[in-house]
Each structure stands twice: as C-alpha cells, then as structure tokens.
Design a protein around this motif. Structure first.
Motif, PDB file in Angstrom:
ATOM      1  N   LEU A 166     -27.446  37.300  66.019  1.00 47.70           N
ATOM      2  CA  LEU A 166     -28.800  36.757  65.865  1.00 47.70           C
ATOM      3  C   LEU A 166     -29.272  35.949  67.073  1.00 47.70           C
ATOM      4  O   LEU A 166     -30.157  35.093  66.961  1.00 47.70           O
ATOM      5  N   THR A 167     -28.708  36.231  68.254  1.00 53.22           N
ATOM      6  CA  THR A 167     -29.140  35.552  69.478  1.00 53.22           C
ATOM      7  C   THR A 167     -30.094  36.404  70.307  1.00 53.22           C
ATOM      8  O   THR A 167     -30.423  36.053  71.437  1.00 53.22           O
ATOM      9  N   GLY A 168     -30.536  37.511  69.741  1.00 54.14           N
ATOM     10  CA  GLY A 168     -31.546  38.330  70.402  1.00 54.14           C
ATOM     11  C   GLY A 168     -30.975  39.501  71.174  1.00 54.14           C
ATOM     12  O   GLY A 168     -29.839  39.454  71.655  1.00 54.14           O
ATOM     13  N   THR A 169     -31.756  40.552  71.259  1.00 48.66           N
ATOM     14  CA  THR A 169     -31.461  41.731  72.081  1.00 48.66           C
ATOM     15  C   THR A 169     -32.771  42.174  72.722  1.00 48.66           C
ATOM     16  O   THR A 169     -33.838  41.636  72.401  1.00 48.66           O
ATOM     17  N   PRO A 170     -32.735  43.159  73.600  1.00 47.00           N
ATOM     18  CA  PRO A 170     -33.996  43.665  74.155  1.00 47.00           C
ATOM     19  C   PRO A 170     -34.949  44.227  73.103  1.00 47.00           C
ATOM     20  O   PRO A 170     -36.130  44.413  73.388  1.00 47.00           O
ATOM     21  N   LEU A 171     -34.447  44.511  71.905  1.00 47.70           N
ATOM     22  CA  LEU A 171     -35.335  44.950  70.830  1.00 47.70           C
ATOM     23  C   LEU A 171     -36.113  43.785  70.236  1.00 47.70           C
ATOM     24  O   LEU A 171     -37.029  43.991  69.442  1.00 47.70           O
ATOM     25  N   ALA A 172     -35.741  42.581  70.595  1.00 51.42           N
ATOM     26  CA  ALA A 172     -36.426  41.381  70.123  1.00 51.42           C
ATOM     27  C   ALA A 172     -36.874  40.573  71.341  1.00 51.42           C
ATOM     28  O   ALA A 172     -36.593  39.387  71.472  1.00 51.42           O
ATOM     29  N   ASN A 228     -28.644  43.109  57.749  1.00 52.26           N
ATOM     30  CA  ASN A 228     -28.560  44.113  58.813  1.00 52.26           C
ATOM     31  C   ASN A 228     -29.936  44.560  59.302  1.00 52.26           C
ATOM     32  O   ASN A 228     -30.085  44.993  60.438  1.00 52.26           O
ATOM     33  N   ASN A 229     -30.919  44.455  58.431  1.00 54.24           N
ATOM     34  CA  ASN A 229     -32.279  44.827  58.846  1.00 54.24           C
ATOM     35  C   ASN A 229     -32.766  43.883  59.944  1.00 54.24           C
ATOM     36  O   ASN A 229     -33.473  44.298  60.858  1.00 54.24           O
ATOM     37  N   CYS A 230     -32.389  42.615  59.867  1.00 50.72           N
ATOM     38  CA  CYS A 230     -32.750  41.658  60.911  1.00 50.72           C
ATOM     39  C   CYS A 230     -31.856  41.820  62.140  1.00 50.72           C
ATOM     40  O   CYS A 230     -32.312  41.763  63.283  1.00 50.72           O
ATOM     41  N   LYS A 231     -30.561  42.033  61.895  1.00 47.51           N
ATOM     42  CA  LYS A 231     -29.613  42.148  62.998  1.00 47.51           C
ATOM     43  C   LYS A 231     -29.863  43.401  63.848  1.00 47.51           C
ATOM     44  O   LYS A 231     -29.478  43.437  65.018  1.00 47.51           O
ATOM     45  N   ALA A 232     -30.481  44.402  63.253  1.00 46.00           N
ATOM     46  CA  ALA A 232     -30.733  45.646  63.991  1.00 46.00           C
ATOM     47  C   ALA A 232     -31.453  45.374  65.299  1.00 46.00           C
ATOM     48  O   ALA A 232     -31.165  46.011  66.326  1.00 46.00           O
ATOM     49  N   CYS A 233     -32.373  44.417  65.310  1.00 44.24           N
ATOM     50  CA  CYS A 233     -33.116  44.092  66.525  1.00 44.24           C
ATOM     51  C   CYS A 233     -32.715  42.743  67.121  1.00 44.24           C
ATOM     52  O   CYS A 233     -32.700  42.579  68.338  1.00 44.24           O
TER      53      CYS A 233
END
Length: 568
Positions: free
Chosen positions: A528-534, A518-523
C-alpha cells in the motif's frame, strides 16, 4: 477500457486517487462540459508518405482520424452518439505556435503521378478516397465531412491527403486538425477537439543507396542532383540487376504493385494480380535487409541502437514516430516488434503469437500480427505474468519491458492471463474499445504516441489538456459524466475508481479496503505504498481530518500520507 498495442506503458497510464475539491492552488480542474464531448485520435501516431513520386512510391499522402461523440441523456447519463444525432467534420486549425496546414496542392508532386501509380484520375488536391484538405476543396465547404462507419461504429476520415509542410512551407510533422460535432438536425455546434494528424516524409533510402554509398559503389549509378531521386533510381537499377525486371524503364513504379501491402489494400481483399506468389512488401523489406551482410557481418545488427537500424528507413532520427509514454519509459522499436528478421517473418510465430490465433506456427502477417498492450502490461500488482524468460521492470515486476520472451527469435507477443489491460479479443489496439464502448485511442492517444508526450507543449498533448485540463491518459470521470452523477465505484476503465472525488479520501474508504483488500492493492501495491498504477497525473491538494494533504504530479498515492497503514 480494454487496451491493446505494445505501446501502452502502465507507468504513465492510470493515476489513482487524486483528491480534489480543496482550496489548494495546485488543483487542476477539468474544463466545463460542452453540450457534447468529442473524442478523437489519429490511428497510428504517424503516417508516412513519399517526398517525391516520380521514380517509385511506397506510400501516398493518406491520413486517418477516428472520432466519437459522447452526449448525455435526460438523466445525465453519457452515451456514444451515432450519425442519426450528430455530424462530424474536420477542418484546419492553427497550433499554439501559429502554424497551420490547410492545403496540400503545390506541396507535393503526388497528383502529377497519381494516375500512373494508382491507376486513378484524381483532381488536384483530392486524396485516394475522395477527401480533401479544407483549402483544396473545390466545393469550398470549409468543414470537411467525416463518414460514420457502421463497421467501426465511429466517425472516420480515412485518406486525408495532408503533407508535413505548413502553409508557410515550413516542415511541421505534427499539424493539428479540429474535429467538430454538429447537431444532425439543427446544425448547431455541440463541441470540438483539436488533434494531431502526424505525417512524415522521412522514409527514404539515401543513407545506403545514394551514389557512392555502400549499396551504390562504382560506376553506372545515377547522377541526379536530388539525392532522393538519385537513391530511388539506384534502387531500381539494383532491383533490375538482381531480378528479371525492367523497373528503371517503367517509372514511376508502385512498389506495392508487385509486393502486397495491407496499408494500400483499402478494400481488404488481399494479394491480387502481380502480387500473388510474391512476398509482402513489409516482409521483403525487413527480411532482405535483415539478412544483408558486409564483410561477413550483418549490415543491421539486431543489437544495434534503433538509430542504426529502424531509423535508417523509418521516421525517428528527425521526425519522431515514437514520441509518447513508451519512449519516455525507455522502450524502443525492438522491445515491442523484435528485430528486423522477426518483423520480416523469418521465424514462425509461437502459440498465441498471431493476432487471431489462425496464424500460429506461420510467419508474421504484416500490419496484423503485431505487439499487444497485454504483452507488457500483463496484470496488476497482485496478479501478473512472471518467469525467467520475461524482461520485467526491476522496480515494478507486473510491467514488462519487452513484449516477448527472451530467446524467442520470432518476437511472438505474450498473452496475459489477467486481462485488466488487454485489448479486445483478436483485435489491434487501434481498433479496440473498452469502457462505455469508447475507443482505446480516444483515451490513451495514438499508437506510437501514447499520452503524455514528455514535452508538455507538444501538439500531441493538446487534446488531453482540452478534455481534462492536463496532459496524459484521459482518466477524469467528468470528461464524459456530469459532476456528481456517479456513485462511488471501482467500475471505471481497468477497474479505476472515481478520480478527484472526496468520497474516496473523506468518507469511509476503509470500508472498501476491508471488503476487498486485493482490489486496492492491485494499483496501490501489496504494501500500500503506491505503484505507477497509483501515480498522480497532476498536482492536487485536499483536506483530510482538518489537515491539508498535497500530492504533486508524479507522486505515488499511498495510505500513510494521510494516516497510519492498515493491516495488510
């Protein structure tokens, strides 16, 4: 870093993974560290002043820059230095177009009326707090000293009397100042940063109050050829007609002399004298005009574009007060502040709506009960606010597009349960600090002008470019930390990991994922395909398992760009 202000869009804030160290020509490398890193920002993103002061005054020439200096100890660890080690100064500097703003005398009539308006005797060029523009300084010191505030634990220049006219008398509302750090003992220059000190005279009343306009129809109105003076005189006439005052015969008039304004209460003592018992200036302006009707219809409908409401009085139609990431993201004044009646305090705040919790259930306090970052940035991709009355972004529901619940006429700011992006408790964004006790504005930019400005060449972007090599939120660890001095970590601002660090793409990062998915998924998102946080803040290329991987600016960092998707 904790952040506050409803003006902080996640969509442009945090770039994740970043890569780096490869041979790709797209890689943006941060500039080399100076002896000390200077971080600085204007406090509001725009300061307004009257174009002329002969009739009445709303705001004087008064600008603010706050700054910090990051030094490194003998072990290479960064820390924020105080005035026992460094002295800070501001000075004029030309922007990339060659425009420079070094003096104010002769650019405004403020000093002709300052004594009558503010009951002070000021030498020409001196601001209300004793500061000067560099070329107006009678001591000809060049560098102008900034004071160290024990309360803020920052260096500040509060009250720079800058105008929006450069030294060729061309209107340039985004002038630059150079903030320099000198060693307190030796006087050696340790570092500097050029920042925008924005100022506008666009706050005027001509659209409605010039003679012949909707608020000055018929005979008896001013015929002054200067439309601003004409409009101001008409306002005094109108005030005298509707109230037991004699303002037209009392020029120049300080509006805040009767209607308290926190912006002019430099001592923070609250209403006094004629102000006691009268509504505050912000409240009376917004509420009075918000209630105005013409033919049974509101003069300023709440659903009208801001060009027809807010920008009738505030900078926006020409000078851009709101000009950063929030504007690029499609938000406007109402999305954060509510409509004119909400700003004017027509409706009591809901629970949690006041900044410190002591004013819930009462009317909004100007300059204090304001929108917050967490009101829209309510969490991350794993944990965020949701509900039928919240205006969520259709693509990224952890980001709201309105800082208050639909149907809430008071526009009370929402409070997030996940405080990843919350400001300091009971504290405005412009006063908040976070990672390493760095001021939020020093990494994110000024309120109303959050980095990046969508125009890459804009003066607002120059500070970030100097610090990290590209425009946008300061996220490169190397701005403050010596290269290679940090372990692999997710203890950066807002839980960010090391940026542009090969250990996150070439050294077993799958172990970090398996240890805390979840620490990785948060961003990076639930899938795991990315969000604006990544989101990549700049283009980078790097090597992974003998392949060159290229991300361009704006790409979302996702697992399957380099390898197959792990188990979710």
């Amino acid at each position: 870093m904790h952040i506050q202000s409803a003006i902080l869009p996640i969509l442009f804030i945090l770039a994740a993974c970043g890569g780096g160290g490869g041979d790709g020509t797209n890689n943006t490398q941060p500039p080399p560290l100076e002896t000390a890193t200077v971080l600085a920002a204007n406090d509001l993103g725009m300061h307004c002043m009257d174009r002329e002061f002969s009739v009445f005054s709303i705001l004087p020439p008064f600008n603010v820059v706050n700054a910090q200096v990051v030094k490194r100890n003998s072990n290479g660890q960064p820390y924020v230095a105080d005035d026992s080690e460094v002295d800070l100064f501001y000075d004029d500097v030309a922007d990339s177009s060659g425009s420079i703003n070094s003096y104010s005398v002769g650019k405004t009539d403020f000093w002709s009326f300052a004594n009558a308006l503010f009951d002070v005797t000021l030498p020409e060029g001196q601001g209300l707090t004793g500061l000067y523009m560099p070329a107006d300084d009678p001591q000809v010191r060049g560098l102008q000293p900034m004071e160290y505030s024990l309360n803020k634990e920052m260096f500040s220049a509060e009250g720079i009397p800058i105008t929006p006219y450069d030294d060729t008398l061309v209107k340039r509302p985004y002038p630059m100042m150079r903030i320099s750090a000198l060693d307190a003992q030796s006087g050696e220059t340790l570092g500097h940063l050029d920042v925008v000190v924005p100022v506008a005279t666009e706050t005027d009343c001509q659209n409605c109050h010039r003679t012949g306009a909707m608020a000055a129809v018929g005979a008896g109105w001013s015929a002054d050829p200067d439309l601003e003076i004409q409009s101001k005189i008409n306002i005094l006439k109108l005030h005298d007609d509707n109230n037991p005052t004699n303002l037209e015969a009392s020029q120049p008039v300080l509006c805040a002399g009767c209607h308290y304004s926190p912006a002019l209460d430099l001592a923070g003592t609250g209403p006094a004298g004629e102000q006691v018992g009268k509504p505050a200036f912000s409240s009376v302006m917004h509420k009075f005009h918000g209630e105005l009707q013409d033919g049974g219809l509101p003069v300023f409908p709440s659903d009208d574009p801001v060009e027809n409401t807010c920008y009738q009085c505030h900078p926006g139609s020409i000078t851009q007060c709101q000009r950063g990431a929030m504007k690029t993201g499609g938000m406007d004044c109402n999305d954060c502040h509510g409509d004119m009646l909400a700003v004017g305090g027509q409706f009591p705040l809901l629970a949690g709506g006041s900044m410190d919790g002591t004013n819930d259930g009462s009317v909004r306090r100007p300059w204090l009960d304001l929108p917050r970052c967490q009101s829209c940035h309510t969490g991350d991709a794993v944990d965020f606010l949701s509900g039928p009355t919240l205006v969520a972004d259709p693509d990224w529901p952890f980001r709201l597009r309105q800082a208050y619940a639909t149907g809430d006429a008071s526009a009370s700011p929402l409070l997030a349960l996940n405080t990843r992006f919350a400001e300091d408790t009971h504290t405005l964004f412009r006063f908040s600090k976070g990672h390493g006790e760095i001021a939020c504005e020093n990494c994110h930019g000024s309120t109303h002008a959050i980095w990046p400005n969508d125009t890459n060449a804009a003066n607002d972007n120059e500070a970030a470019k100097k610090l990290q090599g590209y425009a946008g939120t300061i996220i490169e660890c190397s701005v403050c930390h010596e290269s290679g001095s940090l372990p692999r970590t997710t203890s950066g601002p807002h839980g960010l990991h090391n940026i542009n660090d090969s250990r996150w793409y070439d050294d077993g990062h799958e172990g970090a994922y398996e240890a805390d998915k979840n620490n990785c998924k948060a961003c990076h998102g639930l899938n795991l395909t990315g969000t604006p946080l990544a989101k990549m803040p700049t283009s980078r290329s790097f090597r992974v398992e003998d392949d060159t991987i290229t991300y361009v600016k704006g790409d979302l960092v996702r697992c399957d760009r380099c390898h197959g998707m792990p188990d979710l």
